[in-house]
Design a protein around this motif. Structure first.
Motif, PDB file in Angstrom:
ATOM      1  N   SER A  22       0.829  -1.208   0.000  1.00 35.95           N
ATOM      2  CA  SER A  22       0.000   0.000   0.000  1.00 35.95           C
ATOM      3  C   SER A  22       0.859   1.252   0.000  1.00 35.95           C
ATOM      4  N   THR A  23       1.943   1.244   0.761  1.00 34.12           N
ATOM      5  CA  THR A  23       2.838   2.397   0.813  1.00 34.12           C
ATOM      6  C   THR A  23       3.419   2.686  -0.561  1.00 34.12           C
ATOM      7  N   VAL A  24       3.881   1.646  -1.238  1.00 38.97           N
ATOM      8  CA  VAL A  24       4.486   1.812  -2.565  1.00 38.97           C
ATOM      9  C   VAL A  24       3.466   2.375  -3.551  1.00 38.97           C
ATOM     10  N   VAL A  25       2.258   1.811  -3.557  1.00 40.53           N
ATOM     11  CA  VAL A  25       1.240   2.234  -4.518  1.00 40.53           C
ATOM     12  C   VAL A  25       0.789   3.665  -4.252  1.00 40.53           C
ATOM     13  N   ILE A  26       0.569   4.013  -2.992  1.00 36.88           N
ATOM     14  CA  ILE A  26       0.122   5.374  -2.656  1.00 36.88           C
ATOM     15  C   ILE A  26       1.196   6.398  -3.010  1.00 36.88           C
ATOM     16  N   MET A  27       2.442   6.096  -2.706  1.00 33.83           N
ATOM     17  CA  MET A  27       3.525   7.020  -3.047  1.00 33.83           C
ATOM     18  C   MET A  27       3.664   7.171  -4.559  1.00 33.83           C
ATOM     19  N   ARG A  28       3.538   6.075  -5.269  1.00 37.53           N
ATOM     20  CA  ARG A  28       3.679   6.125  -6.722  1.00 37.53           C
ATOM     21  C   ARG A  28       2.559   6.951  -7.353  1.00 37.53           C
ATOM     22  N   GLN A  29       1.324   6.770  -6.894  1.00 37.75           N
ATOM     23  CA  GLN A  29       0.224   7.561  -7.433  1.00 37.75           C
ATOM     24  C   GLN A  29       0.386   9.040  -7.103  1.00 37.75           C
ATOM     25  N   SER A  30       0.901   9.332  -5.917  1.00 37.65           N
ATOM     26  CA  SER A  30       1.137  10.728  -5.533  1.00 37.65           C
ATOM     27  C   SER A  30       2.192  11.361  -6.419  1.00 37.65           C
ATOM     28  N   MET A  31       3.239  10.595  -6.756  1.00 41.24           N
ATOM     29  CA  MET A  31       4.295  11.111  -7.614  1.00 41.24           C
ATOM     30  C   MET A  31       3.823  11.255  -9.059  1.00 41.24           C
ATOM     31  N   SER A  33       0.519  11.401 -10.316  1.00 38.54           N
ATOM     32  CA  SER A  33      -0.683  12.168 -10.645  1.00 38.54           C
ATOM     33  C   SER A  33      -1.037  13.244  -9.637  1.00 38.54           C
ATOM     34  N   GLY A  34      -0.234  13.433  -8.615  1.00 37.05           N
ATOM     35  CA  GLY A  34      -0.457  14.540  -7.711  1.00 37.05           C
ATOM     36  C   GLY A  34      -1.155  14.183  -6.413  1.00 37.05           C
ATOM     37  N   ARG A  35      -1.381  15.223  -5.621  1.00 41.43           N
ATOM     38  CA  ARG A  35      -1.897  15.051  -4.264  1.00 41.43           C
ATOM     39  C   ARG A  35      -3.294  14.453  -4.245  1.00 41.43           C
ATOM     40  N   ARG A  36      -4.176  14.937  -5.122  1.00 40.77           N
ATOM     41  CA  ARG A  36      -5.544  14.407  -5.129  1.00 40.77           C
ATOM     42  C   ARG A  36      -5.562  12.918  -5.434  1.00 40.77           C
ATOM     43  N   ALA A  37      -4.745  12.519  -6.406  1.00 40.00           N
ATOM     44  CA  ALA A  37      -4.684  11.099  -6.762  1.00 40.00           C
ATOM     45  C   ALA A  37      -4.187  10.274  -5.584  1.00 40.00           C
ATOM     46  N   GLY A  38      -3.169  10.787  -4.891  1.00 35.07           N
ATOM     47  CA  GLY A  38      -2.639  10.074  -3.732  1.00 35.07           C
ATOM     48  C   GLY A  38      -3.661   9.950  -2.617  1.00 35.07           C
ATOM     49  N   LEU A  39      -4.423  11.028  -2.385  1.00 31.85           N
ATOM     50  CA  LEU A  39      -5.426  11.002  -1.322  1.00 31.85           C
ATOM     51  C   LEU A  39      -6.578  10.061  -1.664  1.00 31.85           C
ATOM     52  N   VAL A  40      -7.015  10.051  -2.916  1.00 32.12           N
ATOM     53  CA  VAL A  40      -8.104   9.156  -3.302  1.00 32.12           C
ATOM     54  C   VAL A  40      -7.636   7.695  -3.243  1.00 32.12           C
ATOM     55  N   THR A  41      -6.390   7.446  -3.652  1.00 31.70           N
ATOM     56  CA  THR A  41      -5.830   6.100  -3.530  1.00 31.70           C
ATOM     57  C   THR A  41      -5.780   5.678  -2.063  1.00 31.70           C
ATOM     58  N   THR A  42      -5.439   6.617  -1.201  1.00 34.30           N
ATOM     59  CA  THR A  42      -5.420   6.345   0.239  1.00 34.30           C
ATOM     60  C   THR A  42      -6.818   6.009   0.746  1.00 34.30           C
ATOM     61  N   LEU A  43      -7.831   6.744   0.279  1.00 34.01           N
ATOM     62  CA  LEU A  43      -9.202   6.450   0.691  1.00 34.01           C
ATOM     63  C   LEU A  43      -9.611   5.034   0.272  1.00 34.01           C
ATOM     64  N   SER A 121      -7.905   9.758 -12.445  1.00 33.32           N
ATOM     65  CA  SER A 121      -9.309   9.368 -12.440  1.00 33.32           C
ATOM     66  C   SER A 121      -9.653   8.947 -11.026  1.00 33.32           C
ATOM     67  N   PRO A 122     -10.606   9.640 -10.373  1.00 34.59           N
ATOM     68  CA  PRO A 122     -10.920   9.309  -8.974  1.00 34.59           C
ATOM     69  C   PRO A 122     -11.260   7.839  -8.775  1.00 34.59           C
ATOM     70  N   TRP A 123     -12.122   7.297  -9.634  1.00 31.11           N
ATOM     71  CA  TRP A 123     -12.513   5.903  -9.460  1.00 31.11           C
ATOM     72  C   TRP A 123     -11.330   4.971  -9.684  1.00 31.11           C
ATOM     73  N   ARG A 124     -10.497   5.281 -10.667  1.00 34.93           N
ATOM     74  CA  ARG A 124      -9.330   4.441 -10.945  1.00 34.93           C
ATOM     75  C   ARG A 124      -8.373   4.425  -9.756  1.00 34.93           C
ATOM     76  N   CYS A 125      -8.132   5.590  -9.176  1.00 35.24           N
ATOM     77  CA  CYS A 125      -7.223   5.674  -8.030  1.00 35.24           C
ATOM     78  C   CYS A 125      -7.826   4.981  -6.808  1.00 35.24           C
ATOM     79  N   PHE A 126      -9.111   5.205  -6.563  1.00 37.00           N
ATOM     80  CA  PHE A 126      -9.784   4.558  -5.427  1.00 37.00           C
ATOM     81  C   PHE A 126      -9.726   3.041  -5.576  1.00 37.00           C
ATOM     82  N   ARG A 127     -10.038   2.563  -6.777  1.00 35.72           N
ATOM     83  CA  ARG A 127     -10.023   1.121  -7.037  1.00 35.72           C
ATOM     84  C   ARG A 127      -8.623   0.544  -6.859  1.00 35.72           C
ATOM     85  N   LEU A 128      -7.607   1.280  -7.288  1.00 38.67           N
ATOM     86  CA  LEU A 128      -6.231   0.820  -7.143  1.00 38.67           C
ATOM     87  C   LEU A 128      -5.872   0.631  -5.669  1.00 38.67           C
TER      88      LEU A 128
END
Length: 219
Positions: A22-31, A33-43, A121-128
């Motif tokens: 989870s740490t790797v995926v959240i950090m990668r999405q943040s790097m 696609s930005g902060r919003r992508a990282g936060l939605v992935t975290t959710l 994409s919010p749904w894509r990041c959330f699903r990831l």
């Protein structure tokens, strides 16, 4: 009750800080696609944490602890998911390197910007985030063994487990939100094509390694 809460909060923070898929995926999405992508992935990840906790509270996760077949099946599926995510990151790193060689640094940077926009994409990041969490059967087994330890004697077990599940997800959310903000703060440096390619390579290798380790290990 207060002692149980303090002990639980401390233990939950230590668990959140332990690096994993989870740490790797959240950090990668943040790097990427930005902060919003990282936060939605975290959710998405914390939704998975909450589901594991609730499942443990009602006894469903006990199936993973009791059944070797169920655990192994979920373990192999989870390992395949992690290896897929890692292989995808490695492929993107290879493609980015080829594009940079063919088009030059300036055009490569523009292409990277367009890729970031397309990837958000919010749904894509959330699903990831959700799938990454579900890909780890240890979370279910861990919930069964971890949460009940902090239920005070004489307290209603089901309601305490549900409360601890919500707190576990909230504490995890607080930790990863901080991680997302730190990564986003350094994103300008990390968004350089060469740096992003190296980061994709590292995250890809780590995810493939985690998947292979999950597939090979016995409970």
């Amino acid at each position: 009750m207060l002692q149980s809460l303090i002990a639980f909060v401390g233990a939950a923070f230590l668990i959140a800080m332990a690096p994993g898929p989870s740490t790797v995926v959240i950090m990668r999405q943040s790097m990427r696609s930005g902060r919003r992508a990282g936060l939605v992935t975290t959710l998405g990840n914390e939704t998975g944490v909450l589901v594991w906790g609730v499942a443990a509270a009602v006894g469903l996760s006990a199936l993973l602890a009791a059944s070797q077949i169920a655990y192994d099946a979920l373990r192999i599926i989870g390992a395949a998911v992690l290896v897929y995510f890692g292989a995808k990151a490695l492929w993107q790193a290879r493609k980015r390197g080829a594009d940079q060689t063919e088009t030059g640094a300036g055009a490569s940077a523009d292409a990277a910007t367009e890729e970031v926009r397309a990837d958000w994409s919010p749904w894509r990041c959330f699903r990831l985030g959700l799938v990454t969490n579900f890909a780890n059967p240890k979370a279910g087994v861990f919930a069964v063994s971890f949460l009940p330890q902090f239920v005070p004697q004489g307290a209603p077990v089901l309601w305490m487990l549900l409360a601890f599940s919500a707190m576990w997800a909230l504490i995890d959310l607080v930790w990863y939100t901080g991680v997302v903000w730190l990564v986003s703060a350094a994103r300008r440096l990390m968004n350089r094509p060469t740096v992003r390619r190296r980061l994709d390579q590292v995250s890809g290798v780590v995810l493939v390694g985690l998947g292979l380790r999950l597939a090979a290990e016995a409970r």
